[in-house]
Design a protein around this motif. Sequence first.
Motif, PDB file in Angstrom:
ATOM      1  N   MET A 146      -5.642   4.996 -10.120  1.00 23.99           N
ATOM      2  CA  MET A 146      -5.179   5.516 -11.548  1.00 23.99           C
ATOM      3  C   MET A 146      -4.302   6.724 -11.440  1.00 23.99           C
ATOM      4  SD  MET A 146      -8.562   5.496 -13.788  1.00 23.99           S
ATOM      5  CE  MET A 146      -7.588   6.045 -15.296  1.00 23.99           C
ATOM      6  N   GLU A 147      -4.423   7.586 -10.619  1.00 22.33           N
ATOM      7  CA  GLU A 147      -3.608   8.705 -10.356  1.00 22.33           C
ATOM      8  C   GLU A 147      -2.303   8.406  -9.883  1.00 22.33           C
ATOM      9  OE1 GLU A 147      -4.410  12.632 -10.136  1.00 22.33           O
ATOM     10  OE2 GLU A 147      -5.683  11.924 -11.976  1.00 22.33           O
ATOM     11  N   SER A 148      -2.308   7.456  -9.052  1.00 23.45           N
ATOM     12  CA  SER A 148      -0.948   6.855  -8.342  1.00 23.45           C
ATOM     13  C   SER A 148      -0.045   5.951  -9.261  1.00 23.45           C
ATOM     14  CB  SER A 148      -1.332   5.951  -7.049  1.00 23.45           C
ATOM     15  OG  SER A 148      -1.740   4.668  -7.529  1.00 23.45           O
ATOM     16  N   ARG A 149      -0.689   5.665 -10.574  1.00 21.12           N
ATOM     17  CA  ARG A 149       0.100   5.052 -11.427  1.00 21.12           C
ATOM     18  C   ARG A 149       0.615   5.736 -12.535  1.00 21.12           C
ATOM     19  NH1 ARG A 149      -3.873   0.749 -10.307  1.00 21.12           N
ATOM     20  NH2 ARG A 149      -5.277   1.576 -12.170  1.00 21.12           N
ATOM     21  N   ILE A 150       0.332   7.360 -12.803  1.00 25.76           N
ATOM     22  CA  ILE A 150       0.771   8.033 -13.590  1.00 25.76           C
ATOM     23  C   ILE A 150       2.240   7.838 -13.628  1.00 25.76           C
ATOM     24  CG2 ILE A 150       1.173  10.396 -14.019  1.00 25.76           C
ATOM     25  CD1 ILE A 150      -1.724  11.144 -12.935  1.00 25.76           C
TER      26      ILE A 150
ATOM     27  N   LYS B 165       0.638  12.279  -8.676  1.00 24.54           N
ATOM     28  CA  LYS B 165       1.048  10.628  -8.296  1.00 24.54           C
ATOM     29  C   LYS B 165       1.162  10.499  -6.967  1.00 24.54           C
ATOM     30  CE  LYS B 165       4.787   7.284  -9.506  1.00 24.54           C
ATOM     31  NZ  LYS B 165       4.082   6.340 -10.377  1.00 24.54           N
ATOM     32  N   ILE B 166       2.090  11.527  -6.487  1.00 26.17           N
ATOM     33  CA  ILE B 166       2.400  11.407  -4.672  1.00 26.17           C
ATOM     34  C   ILE B 166       1.177  11.643  -3.918  1.00 26.17           C
ATOM     35  CG2 ILE B 166       3.609  12.548  -2.940  1.00 26.17           C
ATOM     36  CD1 ILE B 166       5.970  12.917  -5.148  1.00 26.17           C
ATOM     37  N   GLU B 167       0.427  12.811  -4.314  1.00 26.77           N
ATOM     38  CA  GLU B 167      -0.752  13.215  -3.659  1.00 26.77           C
ATOM     39  C   GLU B 167      -1.827  11.826  -3.455  1.00 26.77           C
ATOM     40  OE1 GLU B 167      -2.696  17.089  -4.230  1.00 26.77           O
ATOM     41  OE2 GLU B 167      -0.713  17.971  -4.936  1.00 26.77           O
ATOM     42  N   ALA B 168      -2.013  11.267  -4.618  1.00 29.20           N
ATOM     43  CA  ALA B 168      -2.911  10.356  -4.881  1.00 29.20           C
ATOM     44  C   ALA B 168      -2.429   9.183  -3.742  1.00 29.20           C
ATOM     45  CB  ALA B 168      -2.819   9.736  -6.161  1.00 29.20           C
ATOM     46  N   GLU B 169      -1.145   8.685  -3.484  1.00 33.13           N
ATOM     47  CA  GLU B 169      -0.657   7.908  -2.584  1.00 33.13           C
ATOM     48  C   GLU B 169      -0.839   8.164  -1.234  1.00 33.13           C
ATOM     49  OE1 GLU B 169       0.089   4.178  -2.630  1.00 33.13           O
ATOM     50  OE2 GLU B 169       0.745   5.014  -4.508  1.00 33.13           O
ATOM     51  N   MET B 170      -0.693   9.603  -1.037  1.00 35.74           N
ATOM     52  CA  MET B 170      -0.573   9.934   0.350  1.00 35.74           C
ATOM     53  C   MET B 170      -2.421   9.957   0.877  1.00 35.74           C
ATOM     54  SD  MET B 170       2.108  12.913   0.429  1.00 35.74           S
ATOM     55  CE  MET B 170       2.325  13.452   2.032  1.00 35.74           C
ATOM     56  N   GLN B 171      -3.083  10.198  -0.273  1.00 38.30           N
ATOM     57  CA  GLN B 171      -4.830  10.396   0.168  1.00 38.30           C
ATOM     58  C   GLN B 171      -5.270   8.967   0.250  1.00 38.30           C
ATOM     59  OE1 GLN B 171      -6.163  12.556  -3.312  1.00 38.30           O
ATOM     60  NE2 GLN B 171      -5.876  14.572  -2.396  1.00 38.30           N
ATOM     61  N   LYS B 172      -4.619   7.936  -0.367  1.00 32.65           N
ATOM     62  CA  LYS B 172      -4.947   6.603  -0.138  1.00 32.65           C
ATOM     63  C   LYS B 172      -4.624   6.133   1.470  1.00 32.65           C
ATOM     64  CE  LYS B 172      -3.882   4.378  -4.556  1.00 32.65           C
ATOM     65  NZ  LYS B 172      -2.826   3.213  -5.304  1.00 32.65           N
ATOM     66  N   VAL B 173      -3.568   6.499   1.694  1.00 32.94           N
ATOM     67  CA  VAL B 173      -3.174   6.636   3.287  1.00 32.94           C
ATOM     68  C   VAL B 173      -4.068   7.057   4.159  1.00 32.94           C
ATOM     69  CG1 VAL B 173      -1.486   6.789   5.058  1.00 32.94           C
ATOM     70  CG2 VAL B 173      -0.817   6.254   2.839  1.00 32.94           C
ATOM     71  N   PHE B 174      -4.777   8.227   3.838  1.00 36.94           N
ATOM     72  CA  PHE B 174      -5.647   9.053   4.738  1.00 36.94           C
ATOM     73  C   PHE B 174      -7.039   8.298   4.632  1.00 36.94           C
ATOM     74  CE2 PHE B 174      -8.030  12.697   5.510  1.00 36.94           C
ATOM     75  CZ  PHE B 174      -7.803  13.076   7.168  1.00 36.94           C
ATOM     76  N   HIS B 175      -7.499   7.938   3.379  1.00 32.93           N
ATOM     77  CA  HIS B 175      -8.808   7.050   3.241  1.00 32.93           C
ATOM     78  C   HIS B 175      -8.608   5.801   4.061  1.00 32.93           C
ATOM     79  CE1 HIS B 175      -9.601   9.921   0.177  1.00 32.93           C
ATOM     80  NE2 HIS B 175     -10.724   9.460  -0.226  1.00 32.93           N
ATOM     81  N   LEU B 176      -7.453   5.199   3.950  1.00 34.67           N
ATOM     82  CA  LEU B 176      -7.180   3.683   4.825  1.00 34.67           C
ATOM     83  C   LEU B 176      -7.628   4.034   6.034  1.00 34.67           C
ATOM     84  CD1 LEU B 176      -4.590   2.114   2.586  1.00 34.67           C
ATOM     85  CD2 LEU B 176      -6.822   1.243   2.838  1.00 34.67           C
TER      86      LEU B 176
ATOM     87  N   GLY C   5     -11.024   4.332   7.429  1.00 33.68           N
ATOM     88  CA  GLY C   5     -12.037   3.455   6.909  1.00 33.68           C
ATOM     89  C   GLY C   5     -12.697   3.628   5.647  1.00 33.68           C
ATOM     90  N   ASP C   6     -12.334   4.350   4.664  1.00 31.70           N
ATOM     91  CA  ASP C   6     -13.058   4.491   3.452  1.00 31.70           C
ATOM     92  C   ASP C   6     -12.407   3.635   2.316  1.00 31.70           C
ATOM     93  OD1 ASP C   6     -14.376   6.467   5.018  1.00 31.70           O
ATOM     94  OD2 ASP C   6     -13.154   8.133   3.923  1.00 31.70           O
ATOM     95  N   LYS C   7     -13.292   3.690   1.196  1.00 36.16           N
ATOM     96  CA  LYS C   7     -12.538   2.708   0.415  1.00 36.16           C
ATOM     97  C   LYS C   7     -11.641   3.542  -0.563  1.00 36.16           C
ATOM     98  CE  LYS C   7     -14.885  -0.436  -1.628  1.00 36.16           C
ATOM     99  NZ  LYS C   7     -15.602  -1.336  -2.638  1.00 36.16           N
ATOM    100  N   ILE C   8     -10.924   3.083  -1.283  1.00 35.88           N
ATOM    101  CA  ILE C   8      -9.942   3.786  -2.212  1.00 35.88           C
ATOM    102  C   ILE C   8     -10.417   3.773  -3.611  1.00 35.88           C
ATOM    103  CG2 ILE C   8      -7.693   3.649  -3.259  1.00 35.88           C
ATOM    104  CD1 ILE C   8      -6.455   2.423  -0.745  1.00 35.88           C
ATOM    105  N   THR C   9     -10.544   4.850  -4.115  1.00 30.61           N
ATOM    106  CA  THR C   9     -11.571   4.963  -5.370  1.00 30.61           C
ATOM    107  C   THR C   9     -10.447   4.628  -6.667  1.00 30.61           C
ATOM    108  OG1 THR C   9     -10.793   7.415  -5.647  1.00 30.61           O
ATOM    109  CG2 THR C   9     -12.751   7.097  -4.449  1.00 30.61           C
ATOM    110  N   GLU C  10     -11.085   4.354  -7.840  1.00 32.71           N
ATOM    111  CA  GLU C  10     -10.467   3.898  -8.781  1.00 32.71           C
ATOM    112  C   GLU C  10      -9.726   5.064  -9.328  1.00 32.71           C
ATOM    113  OE1 GLU C  10      -8.467   1.538 -11.283  1.00 32.71           O
ATOM    114  OE2 GLU C  10      -9.979   0.714  -9.785  1.00 32.71           O
TER     115      GLU C  10
END
Length: 760
Positions: free
Chosen positions: A677-681, A654-665, A668-673
């Motif tokens: 889903m992982e961040s909503r666990i 859950k936490i790693e997904a949220e932190m990876q979203k920051v890194f992706h943003l 300039g990369d798109k956040i994958t589905e």
Amino acid sequence: MNYSAELKKFITSQYVYSAIRITLATVLPCLVLANFGILKEYFLFPLGTSFVALTDQPGPFIRRRNALTFAIISFVLVAMIASLFMNIKILVFAEIIIFGMFFSLIGVYGQRLAAVGSLSLVVLAIFIDGHLTGADILKSLLIFASGCTWFLLIFLIVTTIQPYKLASQMIGENYLQLAEFLKIKANYYQKNPDFDKLTTQVIAKQIEIKNLQEETRETVFKTRTIVNESTTTSRLLMLMFLNSMDLHEKLMTSESDYQKLQQSFEDTAILVKIHDYLNLLSEEMTNIGISLQIGTKAKPISNINEKLDHLNHDYFELRNKRISPDNFENFMVLRQILMRINEITKEINDIYKIFSQNVKLAKSLSTGLDLRKFLPNEEKLNFKVLKNNISFSSSHFRHALRITIALLVGYLFSLFQFLGIGHTYWILITIVAILKPAYSITKKRNLLRLYGTIAGAVIAYAILHYIHINQILFTILLLSMIMCFSFLKGKYFWAVLFMTIYIFLSFNFLSPGHVNIIFRDRIVDTIIGAVITSLVAYVVLPVWEHTQNLDLMKKSAECNLIYFQTVISKFLEEKFDIQEYKVKRKNAIIALANLSDNFQRMISEPKNQQKKLEVVHQFVATSHLITAYTASLSQYVKDNEKYPEIDAEGWSRKIEAEMQKVFHLLNGDKITETLNMESRIEPEDSSLDSLILKRKTELTEHESYDLRDPNKISHLTELKNIHDILELIYDVAKEQRKVIENYQSERKNEETTQPIPQQS
């Protein structure tokens, strides 16, 4: 404020010690020369000594020796070329261009050579008009070279006699900084704290600690004497430094939801008592730091164990009177804070035991660490590095161009005789001293130099006007030199003020009766140099801090993610490498400090260059919290303790997904589905919920336990705190992601609302 402790901290610091050494090395030859009546003729001797002394940066012996040797060669070479061609103006301009570019560019190899480069340009300024060399150039150069070599000889003698002095003082300064850090943290527990102000102070102090740790790490780990020598002193110093690093982490782990804590216990005195006790621990750490700087054994200044017993007693009394099903979770948080305080106290007690010079302890010291992994990155001394920086994309190259252009303008200005400029070199020295790679630092130093020069000149003028006893004037000169060199690194205004005083007094001894001319020239030339510097810094290829923000934000986000992954791996029952953990911890703290430092500099820049200031501020604040909360989580990494009630895998994903979203943003990369889903666990901590419910039932039925062992904490309290920390990390990571999303959407809106240029 404890003025006695503050005075001791200053007097015993490496800066004062170094300043006294430089002053004595410079003044003693002056006394001998004055005794024979030839000081004026041999004035270049002490001048060369002071120039080389100023290039001596803290660090390993070999690096310092090599830098001093290189400085001597550079100074003599620059002085010789400047003296030989001073009357051929076209060659003087060529010298400024070649030396200005080269000696500014060698800053790519680190602060040590950057200092040598800056002082080489000061030497160029001194010799450029032949004002100090006189008719016999060869004799003047020999005198200057002898003075330069004299300091190298002093350095070799002092470091042979006291090989551990610098390392001991730097480690002591680490403890002093940690003491100040703890004082700031203590203020979170006082009545009605200003949370925003305290957070800013914590981040600023983290920057100072990071920079000092980097310098100390190089000095301690790269000095063969400290690392490999089997003496008790060397091993104990290594142990003291490693303990300071661990203590720093323990201080970071005290991060909590302070606002909620204040609301929960605002009607009690327990938080104020914690504040007072933390200040007491801060005084003990200050005492340790001062003892290390002096080189004596530290002894406790108060009975901290007795005070801790009183604090624990007050907590348990409050708990047993006030605990209920509604507030028992707040008491769990407070219990965890007290447990951290117990650990910090134990750490301080252990440090005092080390001071007992236990030989068995020293000989058994084995860090088990690959120390090379903890060293700061430093550019190799090869031509390829220099060549790669000859590009407009290089901040070093841009800075070199600014320095060179400013020196050319300053020298050109000095040639206009109708302006009545007395000394060319004061304008050029002002330019070299003020103009730095960052605009914000240049702007700040510009003002401090101007104010310091004017204040110092007025004070010096008054001294020379009212005091005519040479012995008193000489004493003031000595004290001014010591104070100048002591403040040079940290308090630039005071350094310039005392520098101006001792320069005035020095010229008065050499050429009495010309104080009015010196006063006018010094101020006028400083103003001219300051104006030139301001214009060049703003106009010529400035490097604004906002251009660095994105890369630093990416680095901080990446390091925080890796740091969290390293800590959570222990909860997932994966192999835990303590060395790798400490490296990742170091990287996260350094990345955070670099980002924070960049943000602080951006605040001082022109308003139109403070791009997305609020976004960067929010990112810095959330990054600080993620690093601090991860450090708090790391305290539960114990070999003999398991927490199966915590769904570590669920929280990790859950936490790693949220932190990876920051890194992706940020990239300039798109956040994958998948990441969404992982961040909503929803982590399954149901067994923890059951234990909390059971405890509430016990309290409802008045089954409260009077637990009074301050060194033990209930398993439920640990579980609750781990759960809360994981929740806090997730919430902050989520907040950070929203900050970047808002930033990206604002930028897209700005791009779409910009008018499209019409086709002609």
